[in-house]
Design an enzyme around this catalytic site. Structure first.
Site, PDB file in Angstrom:
ATOM      1  N   HIS A 175       0.875  -1.194   0.000  1.00 32.03           N
ATOM      2  CA  HIS A 175       0.000   0.000   0.000  1.00 32.03           C
ATOM      3  C   HIS A 175       0.907   1.237   0.000  1.00 32.03           C
ATOM      4  CE1 HIS A 175      -3.482   2.388   0.583  1.00 32.03           C
ATOM      5  NE2 HIS A 175      -3.793   2.126   1.840  1.00 32.03           N
TER       6      HIS A 175
ATOM      7  N   HIS B  18      -1.958  -2.546  -9.575  1.00 28.53           N
ATOM      8  CA  HIS B  18      -2.934  -1.912  -8.696  1.00 28.53           C
ATOM      9  C   HIS B  18      -4.178  -2.784  -8.629  1.00 28.53           C
ATOM     10  CE1 HIS B  18      -5.594   1.063  -6.920  1.00 28.53           C
ATOM     11  NE2 HIS B  18      -4.488   1.657  -6.527  1.00 28.53           N
TER      12      HIS B  18
ATOM     13  N   ASP C 230       2.945   5.636  -7.168  1.00 25.53           N
ATOM     14  CA  ASP C 230       4.111   5.628  -6.296  1.00 25.53           C
ATOM     15  C   ASP C 230       5.408   5.302  -7.011  1.00 25.53           C
ATOM     16  OD1 ASP C 230       2.919   6.543  -4.057  1.00 25.53           O
ATOM     17  OD2 ASP C 230       2.099   4.594  -3.553  1.00 25.53           O
TER      18      ASP C 230
HETATM   19  N1  ACO Z   1       5.398  -7.422 -10.021  1.00 23.23           N
HETATM   20  C1  ACO Z   1       5.264  -8.676 -10.546  1.00 23.23           C
HETATM   21  N2  ACO Z   1       4.107  -9.362 -10.576  1.00 23.23           N
HETATM   22  C2  ACO Z   1       3.025  -8.780 -10.062  1.00 23.23           C
HETATM   23  C3  ACO Z   1       3.076  -7.474  -9.502  1.00 23.23           C
HETATM   24  C4  ACO Z   1       4.305  -6.803  -9.501  1.00 23.23           C
HETATM   25  N3  ACO Z   1       4.395  -5.559  -8.987  1.00 23.23           N
HETATM   26  N4  ACO Z   1       1.837  -7.134  -9.063  1.00 23.23           N
HETATM   27  C5  ACO Z   1       1.035  -8.178  -9.324  1.00 23.23           C
HETATM   28  N5  ACO Z   1       1.752  -9.167  -9.926  1.00 23.23           N
HETATM   29  C6  ACO Z   1       1.218 -10.459 -10.423  1.00 23.23           C
HETATM   30  C7  ACO Z   1       0.955 -11.408  -9.279  1.00 23.23           C
HETATM   31  O1  ACO Z   1       2.059 -12.256  -9.039  1.00 23.23           O
HETATM   32  C8  ACO Z   1      -0.257 -12.170  -9.780  1.00 23.23           C
HETATM   33  O2  ACO Z   1       0.189 -13.161 -10.692  1.00 23.23           O
HETATM   34  P1  ACO Z   1      -0.646 -14.543 -10.853  1.00 23.23           P
HETATM   35  O3  ACO Z   1      -1.990 -14.168 -11.359  1.00 23.23           O
HETATM   36  O4  ACO Z   1       0.168 -15.326 -11.818  1.00 23.23           O
HETATM   37  O5  ACO Z   1      -0.691 -15.156  -9.481  1.00 23.23           O
HETATM   38  C9  ACO Z   1      -1.050 -11.137 -10.587  1.00 23.23           C
HETATM   39  O6  ACO Z   1      -0.062 -10.166 -11.009  1.00 23.23           O
HETATM   40  C10 ACO Z   1      -2.124 -10.435  -9.769  1.00 23.23           C
HETATM   41  O7  ACO Z   1      -1.522  -9.925  -8.591  1.00 23.23           O
HETATM   42  P2  ACO Z   1      -2.276  -9.806  -7.211  1.00 23.23           P
HETATM   43  O8  ACO Z   1      -1.276  -9.626  -6.118  1.00 23.23           O
HETATM   44  O9  ACO Z   1      -3.254 -10.931  -7.070  1.00 23.23           O
HETATM   45  O10 ACO Z   1      -3.087  -8.467  -7.455  1.00 23.23           O
HETATM   46  P3  ACO Z   1      -3.726  -7.563  -6.348  1.00 23.23           P
HETATM   47  O11 ACO Z   1      -4.770  -6.757  -7.012  1.00 23.23           O
HETATM   48  O12 ACO Z   1      -4.139  -8.366  -5.168  1.00 23.23           O
HETATM   49  O13 ACO Z   1      -2.489  -6.657  -5.837  1.00 23.23           O
HETATM   50  C11 ACO Z   1      -0.909  -4.922  -5.626  1.00 23.23           C
HETATM   51  C12 ACO Z   1      -2.272  -5.357  -6.201  1.00 23.23           C
HETATM   52  C13 ACO Z   1      -0.839  -5.276  -4.122  1.00 23.23           C
HETATM   53  C14 ACO Z   1      -0.781  -3.400  -5.751  1.00 23.23           C
HETATM   54  C15 ACO Z   1       0.207  -5.647  -6.387  1.00 23.23           C
HETATM   55  O14 ACO Z   1       0.153  -5.327  -7.769  1.00 23.23           O
HETATM   56  C16 ACO Z   1       1.612  -5.320  -5.849  1.00 23.23           C
HETATM   57  O15 ACO Z   1       2.063  -5.971  -4.899  1.00 23.23           O
HETATM   58  N6  ACO Z   1       2.306  -4.297  -6.431  1.00 23.23           N
HETATM   59  C17 ACO Z   1       3.597  -3.861  -5.953  1.00 23.23           C
HETATM   60  C18 ACO Z   1       3.424  -2.972  -4.735  1.00 23.23           C
HETATM   61  C19 ACO Z   1       2.875  -1.609  -5.072  1.00 23.23           C
HETATM   62  O16 ACO Z   1       3.336  -0.938  -5.980  1.00 23.23           O
HETATM   63  N7  ACO Z   1       1.881  -1.172  -4.280  1.00 23.23           N
HETATM   64  C20 ACO Z   1       1.303   0.184  -4.411  1.00 23.23           C
HETATM   65  C21 ACO Z   1      -0.129   0.124  -4.777  1.00 23.23           C
HETATM   66  S1  ACO Z   1      -0.712   1.743  -5.162  1.00 23.23           S
HETATM   67  C22 ACO Z   1      -0.991   2.497  -3.682  1.00 23.23           C
HETATM   68  O17 ACO Z   1      -1.190   1.924  -2.646  1.00 23.23           O
HETATM   69  C23 ACO Z   1      -0.999   3.967  -3.753  1.00 23.23           C
END
Ligand code: ACO
Length: 431
Positions: A267, A308, A365
């Site tokens: 987050h 996201h 971010d």
């Molecule tokens: N790098 C690589 N792979 C990723 C990433 C990433 N940043 N984000 C998601 N994925 C992949 C996951 O491994 C998953 O793969 P799968 O379907 O093969 O299992 C798929 O994409 C979906 O990911 P989830 O984690 O299920 O998606 P969710 O919607 O739950 O998570 C989140 C969203 C937490 C933002 C995620 O994309 C992440 O961890 N990003 C990096 C952290 C980040 O930048 N957070 C800031 C968010 S914006 C904010 O708060 C202002």
């Protein structure tokens, strides 16, 4: 359409129920499942709230597929271009844009609440010198409940409004204090003649021994970052604030809960994690390897600042801040090797089928960290800056919930998968 319903049938008993469908101004319709338990004896199961609207709200709207973000109906692009953070705070709290008089009055009210009670400074001394500024912020924001007893009646409209003014005004003072404490430097008192973001920079970087000149480019960039982070409907930290508030806890305790929820790298901690990741990658030539690692299912490494939960096309805030990021680096003549790594990462990831198929784009971010670094904000303060911007969103959402007619304590249910009922065995009989 009026009286739309969805029929749910439990095939094991043959019992059916018609559930009402509700429509909002924009966005998907929702099924009102409140009667599901009393009529069918069932709960719904939706970990991570993938398909669940937890509340009704008139503050912020997001269309993740189209990349739309509205504050009280106004597109974020228009606010970023024509408004400023203080006016956006007014809009989010009061629901409409202020007149010129109201705007001036509001700016004055916030300026006059920026000082914190002197006793609050003692809290900082209880922390270790190397405490993370977020650890200090969680504690000090919660501690405000002990200092402002005169506005803690959560059912009183005026008390809630004063608490909102205090939180918006004092958050930069508290945040800058966390930084100054970690440096062993004197706290700088706020200056009323400065604008909100300027004042924060002054409290972060000025010394009693010297005149401090606020850099206008830095202050404007910071104001934009606050505005873009001001609210984002029911995200993890806002949902936490609402849940804490539903128990009728005081607003300062609720905000402190929100700060805690924001801290994680999934987050608000992402802006700090982006810079750490870029430092870890270290060189443009290692970017390919980092992208490969991010795609590897057996590796926990993720590209921080990508992806996201809601935006599956692009993050409209990222589009705005990307441009601001380029402008700031150019105007301040900053040459940052981490920025070259970031640009290479962005280029490779946006072309890679893994990221395209999973709809993973740079989020706000990814760029905010680079701007903050360029204007001299230390990495450990990045998430605290997010706290300053998001405070208005949290307090507005809390206020909206507190003025609902039938406020209910938030109490999620569960699917129990532990041991079936069993009898206690005396210790001597256990094997
Ligand atoms: N790098 C690589 N792979 C990723 C990433 C990433 N940043 N984000 C998601 N994925 C992949 C996951 O491994 C998953 O793969 P799968 O379907 O093969 O299992 C798929 O994409 C979906 O990911 P989830 O984690 O299920 O998606 P969710 O919607 O739950 O998570 C989140 C969203 C937490 C933002 C995620 O994309 C992440 O961890 N990003 C990096 C952290 C980040 O930048 N957070 C800031 C968010 S914006 C904010 O708060 C202002």
């Amino acid at each position: 359409m009026a009286n739309e319903t969805v029929t749910i049938t439990d095939n094991s008993t043959g019992k059916s129920i018609d559930l009402p469908i509700k429509s909002g101004t924009h966005g998907p319709r929702v099924i009102d499942i409140a009667k599901l338990q009393s009529e069918l004896g069932m709960f719904t199961f939706d970990p991570g709230f993938m398909s669940t609207a937890a509340c009704e709200s008139g503050i912020t709207f997001i269309d993740g597929d189209k990349g739309v973000l509205l504050y009280r109906g106004y597109p974020i692009e228009q606010l970023a271009e024509h408004s400023d953070f203080m006016e956006t705070c007014y809009l989010l709290w009061y629901g409409r844009l202020p007149t010129a008089d109201e705007k001036q009055k509001f700016d004055g009210i916030i300026s006059h609440h920026t000082m914190v009670h002197e006793g609050l400074h003692n809290f900082y001394n209880g922390f270790r010198r190397d405490a993370h500024p977020m650890a200090i912020t969680v504690g000090v924001v919660g501690a405000l409940s002990a200092f402002y007893h005169d506005s803690l009646d959560i059912w009183n409209d005026r008390h809630r409004e004063i608490s909102a003014h205090r939180l918006i005004a004092k958050m930069p003072t508290i945040a800058a204090g966390a930084y100054r404490f970690s440096r062993g430097e004197p706290f700088a008192y706020p200056k009323n003649k400065l604008k909100y973001a300027e004042n924060f920079l002054h409290m972060m970087f000025s010394f009693p021994t010297e005149e401090y000149q606020v850099n206008k480019v830095a202050a404007e960039a910071l104001d934009l970052i606050f505005l873009l982070h001001a609210d984002h409907e029911q995200n993890a930290s806002t949902a936490t604030v609402r849940l804490a508030g539903s128990s009728q806890a005081n607003p300062f305790a609720c905000m402190s809960a929100g700060v805690g929820a924001l801290w994680g790298p999934a987050h608000g901690g992402a802006n700090e994690a982006v810079i750490k990741m870029l430092q870890h990658i270290g060189d443009v030539k290692h970017v390919d390897k980092a992208v490969e690692r991010a795609k590897d299912k057996n590796d926990t490494f993720r590209l921080m600042g990508f992806g996201h939960r809601v935006y599956k096309n692009y993050d409209p805030r990222a589009k705005i801040i990307r441009k601001a990021c380029m402008d700031v680096l150019k105007e301040l003549k900053v040459s940052d090797p981490l920025f070259d790594i970031a640009m290479k990462l962005e280029e490779i990831a946006l072309k890679d089928p893994y990221f395209i198929e999973k709809k993973l784009y740079p989020n706000v971010d990814f760029y905010s960290g680079i701007i903050l670094r360029a204007i001299g904000i230390p990495t450990s303060m990045f998430t605290v800056i997010f706290v300053i911007g998001r405070t208005i969103g949290w307090i507005s959402q809390w206020n909206e919930m507190m003025t609902e007619k039938n406020l209910k304590i938030g109490r999620p249910r569960q699917l129990y998968t532990g041991p079936a009922i069993r009898d206690y065995e005396p210790v001597e009989k256990r094997k």
